[in-house]
Design a protein around this motif. Structure first.
Motif, PDB file in Angstrom:
ATOM      1  N   ALA A  57       0.807  -1.384   0.070  1.00 16.95           N
ATOM      2  CA  ALA A  57      -0.022  -0.069   0.112  1.00 16.95           C
ATOM      3  C   ALA A  57       0.628   1.137   0.114  1.00 16.95           C
ATOM      4  CB  ALA A  57      -0.909  -0.024   1.161  1.00 16.95           C
ATOM      5  N   VAL A  91       0.657   4.123  -2.900  1.00 17.19           N
ATOM      6  CA  VAL A  91       0.464   5.718  -2.478  1.00 17.19           C
ATOM      7  C   VAL A  91       1.435   6.468  -3.172  1.00 17.19           C
ATOM      8  CG1 VAL A  91       0.092   7.472  -0.761  1.00 17.19           C
ATOM      9  CG2 VAL A  91      -0.961   5.279  -0.532  1.00 17.19           C
ATOM     10  N   TRP A 133      -2.807   5.144 -11.310  1.00 20.14           N
ATOM     11  CA  TRP A 133      -2.920   4.011 -10.580  1.00 20.14           C
ATOM     12  C   TRP A 133      -2.725   2.436 -11.029  1.00 20.14           C
ATOM     13  CZ3 TRP A 133      -6.103  -0.056 -10.952  1.00 20.14           C
ATOM     14  CH2 TRP A 133      -7.139  -0.165 -11.948  1.00 20.14           C
ATOM     15  N   THR A 151      -4.332  -1.550  -4.103  1.00 25.19           N
ATOM     16  CA  THR A 151      -5.224  -0.769  -2.952  1.00 25.19           C
ATOM     17  C   THR A 151      -4.820   0.497  -2.603  1.00 25.19           C
ATOM     18  OG1 THR A 151      -5.903  -2.738  -2.207  1.00 25.19           O
ATOM     19  CG2 THR A 151      -6.764  -0.953  -0.719  1.00 25.19           C
ATOM     20  N   GLY A 152      -3.478   0.631  -2.318  1.00 25.48           N
ATOM     21  CA  GLY A 152      -2.514   1.735  -1.920  1.00 25.48           C
ATOM     22  C   GLY A 152      -2.814   2.855  -3.001  1.00 25.48           C
ATOM     23  N   LEU A 173      -6.514   4.161  -3.192  1.00 21.18           N
ATOM     24  CA  LEU A 173      -6.707   5.096  -1.925  1.00 21.18           C
ATOM     25  C   LEU A 173      -6.164   6.277  -2.343  1.00 21.18           C
ATOM     26  CD1 LEU A 173      -6.820   2.560   0.780  1.00 21.18           C
ATOM     27  CD2 LEU A 173      -8.610   3.877  -0.350  1.00 21.18           C
ATOM     28  N   LYS A 222      -7.709   8.646  -4.957  1.00 25.47           N
ATOM     29  CA  LYS A 222      -9.223   8.957  -4.624  1.00 25.47           C
ATOM     30  C   LYS A 222      -8.955  10.201  -3.371  1.00 25.47           C
ATOM     31  CE  LYS A 222     -11.517   5.463  -6.656  1.00 25.47           C
ATOM     32  NZ  LYS A 222     -12.817   4.443  -6.279  1.00 25.47           N
ATOM     33  N   LEU A 223      -7.972   9.620  -2.285  1.00 26.01           N
ATOM     34  CA  LEU A 223      -8.085  10.510  -1.148  1.00 26.01           C
ATOM     35  C   LEU A 223      -6.858  11.539  -1.055  1.00 26.01           C
ATOM     36  CD1 LEU A 223      -8.683   7.650   1.389  1.00 26.01           C
ATOM     37  CD2 LEU A 223     -10.212   9.123   0.208  1.00 26.01           C
ATOM     38  N   LEU A 281      -3.671  10.988  -0.598  1.00 28.65           N
ATOM     39  CA  LEU A 281      -2.830  10.936   0.829  1.00 28.65           C
ATOM     40  C   LEU A 281      -1.591  11.571   0.490  1.00 28.65           C
ATOM     41  CD1 LEU A 281      -3.891   7.098   1.204  1.00 28.65           C
ATOM     42  CD2 LEU A 281      -4.663   9.123   2.417  1.00 28.65           C
TER      43      LEU A 281
END
Length: 226
Positions: A8, A12, A21, A127-128, A131, A134-135, A137
């Motif tokens: 993850a 990111v 991604w 998954t990382g 995320l 979308k977020l 991070l």
């Protein structure tokens, strides 16, 4: 299971570096070499030439040459399975399989362990990346996750087979290589370490041979009843 958070972190870091991604599963399937995948992000986004990419990959993954010396690859019977096992050989798979007793090891267990590791990494990285995309991070400090994992693997390997002299020799080789050749530290350190272990093994074999010859040529003492 440590592959999930580490993967993850990679995902990111990948998206925050400007890549889409879907590059995360591509890297995870085709490259699948944790440290090299982290470095590949900078190489790809920096527009580095193929020759430099090849040289960097060689130096970073050169340690796998030494992993292969004691990895239970021969437990896998099929040629295709062995080729796949070579591709899936990672630091974590080596730490899990090479330190276990080999008499009960099977090819099925070797491949199953490697496949699970690969699936964990693929799941975590994808998954990382999703995320992170979308977020939004922050990736600051995530690159250290790989270093932390190597430290944990070293501690676990030492607990499984405590050998303080070998650990000291490994640290000494790493320190010397860092001073002598910081650019090729990994290759120099591993080569020096293998040479030391080879010399130690040769001296041990010579000593055992001398002891065996001494036992066979020794004249037994005459018993009192003779």
């Amino acid at each position: 299971m440590g592959y999930l958070p580490l993967g993850a972190a990679f995902g990111v870091l990948l998206v925050t570096s400007g890549l889409a991604w879907w590059w995360a599963p591509v890297f995870s399937v085709l490259i699948y070499a944790g440290s090299m995948e982290f470095l590949a992000i900078g190489l790809v986004t920096g527009g580095v030439g193929l020759a430099q990419v090849a040289a960097t990959t060689f130096f970073v993954n050169f340690r796998h040459v030494f992993y292969g010396l004691s990895f239970p690859l021969l437990k896998i019977r099929s040629a295709v399975g062995r080729l796949w096992g070579v591709h899936m050989l990672t630091d974590e798979a080596y730490a899990l399989l090479a330190t276990k007793p080999q008499h009960g090891m099977t090819g099925t267990r070797v491949l199953a362990t490697q496949i699970l590791c690969h699936m964990y990494w693929l799941t975590g990285s994808t998954t990382g990346a999703l995320l992170g995309a979308k977020l939004g991070l922050d990736a600051e400090g995530l690159g250290f996750a790989l270093t932390a994992l190597f430290v944990v693997l070293t501690i676990d390997a030492f607990r499984a087979a405590p050998d303080l002299p070998t650990l000291v020799v490994a640290l000494a080789c790493a320190g010397l290589a860092l001073v002598v050749a910081p650019g090729g530290m990994l290759v120099v350190a591993l080569t020096a370490f293998v040479l030391v272990l080879g010399a130690q093994f040769a001296l041990g074999g010579r000593r055992r041979g001398a002891e065996a010859r001494a036992e066979t040529t020794a004249v037994p003492e005459e018993s009192p009843d003779a």
